[in-house]
Design an enzyme around this catalytic site. Structure first.
Site, PDB file in Angstrom:
ATOM      1  N   HIS A  60      -2.832   6.536   4.588  1.00  0.00           N
ATOM      2  CA  HIS A  60      -1.703   6.465   4.750  1.00  0.00           C
ATOM      3  C   HIS A  60      -0.977   8.058   4.129  1.00  0.00           C
ATOM      4  O   HIS A  60      -1.339   8.433   3.184  1.00  0.00           O
ATOM      5  CB  HIS A  60      -0.757   5.338   3.995  1.00  0.00           C
ATOM      6  CG  HIS A  60      -0.950   4.121   4.619  1.00  0.00           C
ATOM      7  ND1 HIS A  60      -1.634   3.715   5.608  1.00  0.00           N
ATOM      8  CD2 HIS A  60      -0.589   2.794   4.310  1.00  0.00           C
ATOM      9  CE1 HIS A  60      -1.573   2.608   5.774  1.00  0.00           C
ATOM     10  NE2 HIS A  60      -0.859   1.971   4.936  1.00  0.00           N
TER      11      HIS A  60
ATOM     12  N   CYS B  71       0.739  -1.285   0.172  1.00  0.00           N
ATOM     13  CA  CYS B  71      -0.120   0.051   0.092  1.00  0.00           C
ATOM     14  C   CYS B  71       0.813   1.412   0.095  1.00  0.00           C
ATOM     15  O   CYS B  71       0.408   2.280  -0.695  1.00  0.00           O
ATOM     16  CB  CYS B  71      -1.130   0.070   1.241  1.00  0.00           C
ATOM     17  SG  CYS B  71      -0.190  -0.418   2.720  1.00  0.00           S
TER      18      CYS B  71
END
Length: 341
Positions: free
Chosen positions: A244, A132
């Site tokens: 994130h 990710c």
């Protein structure tokens, strides 16, 4: 005529997002099946907001013969068992685990960055989805690399609890609530308290003192973008549920001003530039949740090196960092190789 599509691991965070995004993007699926472990077999799950309910089947008993593609979100151990079985049956596996990412016969794909690499999928009938934190970073780096050639990247990540799955999100919630009422806080999923704290440790430690998450960012970026780029990463877990963030320092071979970089990023595929030099003129994790884009802010010159830039990068890790990228790979696979109709 559409595709016959499998979503394996449909009950997890990423699997649910895969179903949501397939529905949102109106992926041309004539038939779709949701798979999970025996614990969930027989349950039902909604296919996005379509109102269509899918009955979950046991992956152990599922025959993939005749199915076009399978989006896997089941972890490396289960993938090791089932991905070769699906691939041998002619069902192309798009795998979200780390198992095949560094296999030289398996393409590691971010469609905005290296779409041509997908042509190598026939070697194993498997395509890997990157980590990710890697996925959002290479979307930001690619157009800048094309413009001025990146020599070195220093990245520090601020990764949300959802990167550790539902257990990570639950632990953040439970610890936050416990602290407010004065209850004892016991870490289970994470190595230390995650609520109101940051933890400079994601995945296992390696011999050189780095963690596996940091290693993944290095080797995956090299495979996807350019093996000559030097990269160093520090990966940190933060008390955020989804999204994130990354602080990225870039050194280029050729001169590239902050203004030029902004102009490039403004037009780059998959990127949304939000960079106003004022209070609130940037994107935070809370604002990126549910969005497809990789958001870039705080683009500025780094005066400590020749041809250096700093930028701030934010993305929904369950979407671009996992499920969205997998669906984009499926779309790319369909356009280039599995054309229907």
């Amino acid at each position: 005529m559409g595709y016959r599509v499998v979503v394996a691991g449909a009950t997890g965070n990423v699997g649910r997002e895969m179903l949501n995004i397939l529905a949102e993007r109106e992926f041309p699926a004539d038939e779709i099946v949701a798979l999970a472990s025996s614990r969930s077999a027989g349950d039902t799950i909604e296919y996005g907001d379509t109102g269509k309910m899918l009955k979950i089947q046991n992956i152990e008993h599922f025959d993939p013969t005749g199915w076009d593609m399978a989006l896997f979100a089941i972890g490396s151990d289960a993938t090791k068992i089932h991905a070769p079985r699906f691939a041998a049956a002619g069902c192309v596996v798009i795998d979200n685990s780390s198992l095949y990412r560094m296999d030289p016969d398996v393409p590691l794909i971010v469609p905005e960055v290296n779409p041509d690499a997908i042509d190598g999928y026939t070697a194993r009938n498997i395509i890997a989805n990157p980590n990710c934190s890697t996925a959002q970073m290479v979307v930001a780096l690619k157009p800048l690399h094309d413009a001025a050639k990146i020599l070195r990247v220093v990245v520090s990540t601020y990764q949300s609890a959802s990167g550790a799955g539902k257990e990570g999100m639950d632990e953040l919630f439970e610890q936050s609530r416990a602290i407010f009422v004065g209850d004892q806080v016991e870490p289970r999923k994470f190595t230390k308290q995650i609520a109101f704290n940051v933890i400079p440790h994601i995945d296992k430690f390696l011999e050189d003192g780095s963690t596996k998450e940091e290693w993944k960012m290095v080797v995956e970026t090299k495979k996807i973008l350019d093996p000559k780029i030097k990269i160093t990463a520090t990966c940190v877990r933060v008390p955020v549920f989804v999204g994130h963030s990354e602080s990225i320092n870039i050194e280029f071979e050729n001169e590239l001003s902050a203004e030029e970089a902004q102009n490039i990023l403004r037009e780059a595929p998959g990127v949304m530039l939000v960079d106003k030099r004022e209070d609130g003129g940037y994107v935070t994790p809370v604002e990126c949740v549910g969005d497809y884009a990789t958001f870039i802010s705080r683009v500025r010159d780094d005066s400590t090196v020749d041809n250096g830039l700093n930028l701030w990068c934010v993305s929904d890790n369950l979407r671009k960092g996992a499920a969205l990228n997998a669906v984009q790979i499926a779309e790319l696979l369909g356009r280039r190789h599995l054309k229907k109709g």
